[in-house]
Write a protein that holds these residues in place. Structure first.
Motif, mmCIF file in Angstrom:
data_model
loop_
_atom_site.group_PDB
_atom_site.id
_atom_site.type_symbol
_atom_site.label_atom_id
_atom_site.label_comp_id
_atom_site.label_asym_id
_atom_site.label_seq_id
_atom_site.Cartn_x
_atom_site.Cartn_y
_atom_site.Cartn_z
ATOM 1 N N GLU A 86 -18.028 17.676 22.681
ATOM 2 C CA GLU A 86 -17.170 16.692 23.353
ATOM 3 C C GLU A 86 -17.877 15.352 23.565
ATOM 4 O OE1 GLU A 86 -15.704 18.644 26.880
ATOM 5 O OE2 GLU A 86 -14.237 19.795 25.729
ATOM 6 N N GLY A 87 -18.608 14.906 22.572
ATOM 7 C CA GLY A 87 -19.266 13.612 22.631
ATOM 8 C C GLY A 87 -20.607 13.613 23.360
ATOM 9 N N ASP A 88 -20.963 14.763 23.912
ATOM 10 C CA ASP A 88 -22.253 14.894 24.606
ATOM 11 C C ASP A 88 -23.259 15.518 23.633
ATOM 12 O OD1 ASP A 88 -23.823 14.550 26.803
ATOM 13 O OD2 ASP A 88 -22.872 16.102 28.022
ATOM 14 N N GLN A 89 -24.539 15.171 23.835
ATOM 15 C CA GLN A 89 -25.559 15.673 22.903
ATOM 16 C C GLN A 89 -26.800 16.162 23.653
ATOM 17 O OE1 GLN A 89 -26.175 12.103 20.479
ATOM 18 N NE2 GLN A 89 -25.417 13.235 18.710
ATOM 19 N N LEU A 90 -27.455 17.141 23.084
ATOM 20 C CA LEU A 90 -28.762 17.597 23.565
ATOM 21 C C LEU A 90 -29.574 17.978 22.340
ATOM 22 C CD1 LEU A 90 -30.636 18.527 25.987
ATOM 23 C CD2 LEU A 90 -29.641 20.807 25.665
ATOM 24 N N LEU A 91 -30.779 17.442 22.237
ATOM 25 C CA LEU A 91 -31.680 17.801 21.141
ATOM 26 C C LEU A 91 -32.689 18.829 21.650
ATOM 27 C CD1 LEU A 91 -32.847 17.435 18.283
ATOM 28 C CD2 LEU A 91 -34.254 15.573 19.210
ATOM 29 N N LEU A 92 -32.585 20.059 21.154
ATOM 30 C CA LEU A 92 -33.565 21.099 21.506
ATOM 31 C C LEU A 92 -34.665 20.988 20.461
ATOM 32 C CD1 LEU A 92 -30.395 22.522 21.729
ATOM 33 C CD2 LEU A 92 -31.786 23.901 23.253
ATOM 34 N N TRP A 93 -35.823 20.498 20.877
ATOM 35 C CA TRP A 93 -36.797 20.063 19.862
ATOM 36 C C TRP A 93 -37.984 20.999 19.673
ATOM 37 C CZ3 TRP A 93 -38.825 14.839 22.289
ATOM 38 C CH2 TRP A 93 -39.739 15.111 23.316
ATOM 39 N N GLY A 94 -37.904 22.223 20.192
ATOM 40 C CA GLY A 94 -38.991 23.167 19.942
ATOM 41 C C GLY A 94 -40.310 22.645 20.453
ATOM 42 N N ASP A 95 -41.305 22.543 19.537
ATOM 43 C CA ASP A 95 -42.692 22.269 19.921
ATOM 44 C C ASP A 95 -43.148 20.847 19.605
ATOM 45 O OD1 ASP A 95 -42.529 24.956 20.512
ATOM 46 O OD2 ASP A 95 -44.571 25.373 19.848
ATOM 47 N N ASP A 147 -32.702 5.986 21.637
ATOM 48 C CA ASP A 147 -31.287 6.369 21.756
ATOM 49 C C ASP A 147 -30.925 6.887 23.148
ATOM 50 O OD1 ASP A 147 -31.245 5.712 19.119
ATOM 51 O OD2 ASP A 147 -31.033 7.753 18.358
ATOM 52 N N GLY A 148 -31.911 7.105 24.024
ATOM 53 C CA GLY A 148 -31.613 7.683 25.340
ATOM 54 C C GLY A 148 -31.048 9.091 25.244
ATOM 55 N N LEU A 149 -31.487 9.797 24.209
ATOM 56 C CA LEU A 149 -30.966 11.135 23.922
ATOM 57 C C LEU A 149 -31.601 12.179 24.838
ATOM 58 C CD1 LEU A 149 -29.249 12.771 21.852
ATOM 59 C CD2 LEU A 149 -31.278 12.813 20.392
ATOM 60 N N ALA A 150 -30.788 13.061 25.425
ATOM 61 C CA ALA A 150 -31.331 14.154 26.248
ATOM 62 C C ALA A 150 -32.030 15.167 25.351
ATOM 63 C CB ALA A 150 -30.208 14.835 27.012
ATOM 64 N N VAL A 151 -33.172 15.661 25.802
ATOM 65 C CA VAL A 151 -33.910 16.644 25.021
ATOM 66 C C VAL A 151 -34.196 17.884 25.860
ATOM 67 C CG1 VAL A 151 -35.000 14.852 23.613
ATOM 68 C CG2 VAL A 151 -36.225 15.755 25.583
ATOM 69 N N ALA A 152 -34.420 18.993 25.150
ATOM 70 C CA ALA A 152 -34.868 20.234 25.775
ATOM 71 C C ALA A 152 -36.096 20.687 25.003
ATOM 72 C CB ALA A 152 -33.769 21.295 25.706
ATOM 73 N N GLY A 153 -37.201 20.884 25.702
ATOM 74 C CA GLY A 153 -38.463 21.219 25.046
ATOM 75 C C GLY A 153 -38.944 22.606 25.420
ATOM 76 N N ALA A 154 -39.360 23.354 24.406
ATOM 77 C CA ALA A 154 -39.838 24.725 24.640
ATOM 78 C C ALA A 154 -41.057 24.755 25.554
ATOM 79 C CB ALA A 154 -40.170 25.388 23.307
#
Ligand SMILES: [Zn+2]
Length: 309
Positions: free
Chosen positions: A227-236, A275-282
């Motif tokens: 729905e137009g929202d983003q999250l980058l799960l970027w591992g390591d 880009d101000g992109l939200a991320v999730a890091g392991a």
């Protein structure tokens, strides 16, 4: 593989303090964030200490100063190990699977957290492995049996080719041999439920594989869009954030190709900050969800607000 095989993970003359034959006394630690209509639950598998001897490009004095600046009171950085459960309604996707019993008593909590959430591992439709290291796929096998009986393993073909290659395994340093053994066992345990991806590839469920090679040959991030929202799960992309954000050129002994890992980190950090992109890091302090901003010659981390409501 034996539990003690990873007892001391000796790499490049260093040895991480990973205890043998110990089982976690896990306490469920989870936190749920919404990304559009997708429910993303960060799950802590535990932590492991990473000292300056495991890093290249930083001396012990600078390492200590970076930890002090980040208000960290321990002598060694306690690096978290996070996995993420993504529920979209149609799919239940686990991004990385924790360590299971292979890395000692401070880790291995993922299974208990899934149980506390009422999530049966058999109900997971996709396990997306950012790469095939033991802290990302060690939780697949319990007593030699794959607990994700309904899941497809989605993983980079480059990682599968590397970690299941007997010739490369035979030539690897002894400390790395158990990594190959574990990865091969995990891949084989999925049988024909294996989907190898290459390049930027749609996984389904709003997820896209994003190649981020270096830490391992096929290391990848996963972009979630809903729905137009983003999250980058970027591992390591980061292992010791206070040190590697201040100086992204710092690498870790576990990088298969340190130069490629360094170049990937530089480009990914620049992209998410721009880009101000939200991320999730392991390996970012739990829940590891937040934002990267440029700061001086490096970057800083801002955790996402606590998800009330
Ligand atoms: Zn890792």
């Amino acid at each position: 593989m034996s539990t003690s095989a990873l007892a001391s993970v000796a790499v490049a003359g260093t040895s991480l303090p990973v205890a043998a034959d110990a089982h976690a006394s896990p306490m469920p630690v989870v936190q749920t964030h919404m990304v559009g209509a997708a429910k993303v639950t960060a799950i802590s598998d535990g932590f492991l200490p990473i000292g300056p001897e495991a890093l290249q490009g930083v001396d012990a004095e600078t390492y200590a100063a970076r930890l002090a600046e980040a208000h960290i009171k321990t002598e060694q950085h306690l690096t978290g190990v996070n996995a993420y459960l993504i529920e979209t309604g149609d799919a239940t996707v686990l991004v990385d699977a924790g360590t299971g019993t292979v890395m000692g008593p401070t880790l291995g909590a993922l299974g208990a957290s899934l149980a506390a959430m009422g999530t049966d591992p058999a109900s997971i439709t996709h396990l997306v492995a950012t790469h095939l290291h033991p802290d990302h796929v060690g939780g697949v096998l319990v007593d030699g049996q794959n607990v994700f009986t309904g899941a497809e393993l989605v993983v980079s073909g480059d990682d599968v080719a590397f970690w299941t290659n007997e010739e490369i395994a035979a030539g690897a340093p002894d400390g790395f041999k158990p990594f190959f053994e574990l990865a091969t066992g995990v891949v084989q345990s999925f049988g024909d439920r294996l989907r190898e991806v290459s390049g930027e590839a749609s996984i389904g469920a709003g997820l896209t594989a994003m190649p981020m090679p270096g830490h391992t040959p096929g290391h990848m991030g996963v972009m979630l869009e809903s729905e137009g929202d983003q999250l980058l799960l970027w591992g390591d992309i980061l292992h010791v954030p206070p040190v590697q954000l201040a100086d992204p050129a710092v690498t870790i002994a576990f990088d298969a190709d340190a130069d490629a890992a360094r170049a990937t980190r530089a480009s990914v950090l620049d992209m998410v900050a721009t880009d101000g992109l939200a991320v999730a890091g392991a390996h970012i302090s739990f829940p590891g969800i937040g934002y990267i901003e440029k700061a001086g010659s490096g970057y800083r981390w801002t955790a996402a607000p606590y998800p009330y409501g």
